[in-house]
Design an enzyme around this catalytic site. Structure first.
Site, PDB file in Angstrom:
ATOM      1  N   ASP A  12       0.569  -0.956  -0.154  1.00 39.32           N
ATOM      2  CA  ASP A  12       0.061   0.966   0.022  1.00 39.32           C
ATOM      3  C   ASP A  12       0.871   1.313  -0.118  1.00 39.32           C
ATOM      4  OD1 ASP A  12      -2.643   1.677   0.708  1.00 39.32           O
ATOM      5  OD2 ASP A  12      -1.320   1.825   2.816  1.00 39.32           O
ATOM      6  N   ASP A  14      -0.443   4.950   0.767  1.00 37.27           N
ATOM      7  CA  ASP A  14      -0.828   6.195   1.929  1.00 37.27           C
ATOM      8  C   ASP A  14      -0.842   5.625   3.207  1.00 37.27           C
ATOM      9  OD1 ASP A  14      -1.153   8.402   0.808  1.00 37.27           O
ATOM     10  OD2 ASP A  14      -3.243   7.384   0.345  1.00 37.27           O
TER      11      ASP A  14
END
Length: 228
Positions: A12, A14
Site C-alpha cells: 500500500d 498511504d
C-alpha cells in the site's frame, strides 16, 4: 533464488510507505468546509483511508445525497490539487526507501496496490528511484477497490506470482481484508492510519512496529518460499 520462487511483496502507499496523514485530513476538512459541513476529526477520517474516494467519503458523510456527495468528492480532489500545486510532496516514512531497496536487491518482486487514483500513483512513481523498484502498480481506478481482491489478482498476474508466494503489506483493515480475500498473507504496519487491533481483527497475521521488524518477517517468508 529461481524466478518462480521469488516472492512478491505488494505494498500500500498511504500510511505504509508515505506519511499522508496530515494532507488527507486537511483535504477532508477543506472539502467539508466548502460544503458547509462540520469539520471531521482525524479519528473519523483515518478509518476511511484506503477505500475508493467515493466509498470513503460516502462513509464519512453517509447522509449526503448524490449531488452533495459529488460536490464533496470534487472538493476533496480540488484541495489535494491545490496542495500539490503549492509544492506539497508527502514524506516517505523513515527507513521506507532503504527497506524497498534491500528487498529489490534481495530478489523480491515489488508491486503497489493503493486506494489512490492513477494520478496519485504517477506522482509517487516519479519519486527518485521508485520507477525502478516496482514491477506494477494497481489502484482503485483500475477496477474494484479494497477490500475486493481485484488489485492483488492483477498484481500477481503482472508479476507472474501466485498466492503462496505473495504477501500484502498495508496499514489498514481494508488492506488486510483484501489480502484475505485474495488468499495471500496479510501483513500490517503500526505507523499508519488504523490501529494494530483494527488490523488484527481484519485478518493481519503480523503488524510490524518498525521497518526493521517488517524486514525480519519478510526474510522469514522468503526463506519459506525458497524451501517450498
Amino acid at each position: 533464488m529461481t524466478a518462480s520462487a521469488r516472492p512478491l511483496a505488494v505494498f500500500d502507499i498511504d500510511g505504509t510507505l508515505v506519511d499522508s496523514r496530515a494532507s488527507i485530513h486537511r483535504a477532508a476538512c477543506e472539502a467539508a468546509r466548502d460544503l458547509g459541513l462540520p469539520r471531521p476529526d482525524y479519528d473519523r477520517v483515518r478509518k476511511i483511508v484506503g477505500l475508493t474516494l467515493e466509498h470513503a467519503l460516502a462513509e464519512l458523510e453517509p447522509d449526503l445525497g448524490p449531488a452533495d456527495l459529488a460536490r464533496f468528492i470534487a472538493g476533496f480532489r480540488a484541495s489535494f490539487a491545490r496542495m500539490h500545486e503549492e509544492g506539497l510532496q508527502e514524506p516517505l516514512y523513515p527507513e521506507a526507501m532503504a527497506a524497498l531497496r534491500r528487498l529489490h536487491r534481495d530478489g523480491w518482486r515489488l508491486a503497489l496496490a493503493t486506494g489512490q487514483n492513477r494520478r496519485g500513483v504517477a506522482r509517487n512513481l516519479a519519486r527518485e528511484g521508485w520507477a525502478d523498484l516496482f514491477i506494477s502498480s494497481h489502484c482503485a481506478e483500475d477496477g474494484p477497490g479494497k477490500p475486493d481482491p481485484a488489485m492483488l489478482h492483477a498484481a500477481m498476474a503482472a508479476c507472474d506470482a501466485c498466492p503462496a508466494t505473495t504477501l500484502m503489506i498495508g496499514d489498514t483493515a481494508h488492506d488486510a481484508r483484501m489480502a484475505v480475500n485474495a488468499g495471500v498473507l496479510p501483513l500490517g504496519v503500526a505507523w499508519g492510519f488504523h490501529t494494530v487491533e483494527e488490523q488484527r481483527a481484519a485478518g493481519a497475521r503480523h503488524v510490524a512496529e518498525t521497518f526493521s521488524e517488517l524486514t525480519v518477517v519478510l526474510d522469514g517468508f522468503a526463506d519459506l518460499t525458497r524451501a517450498a
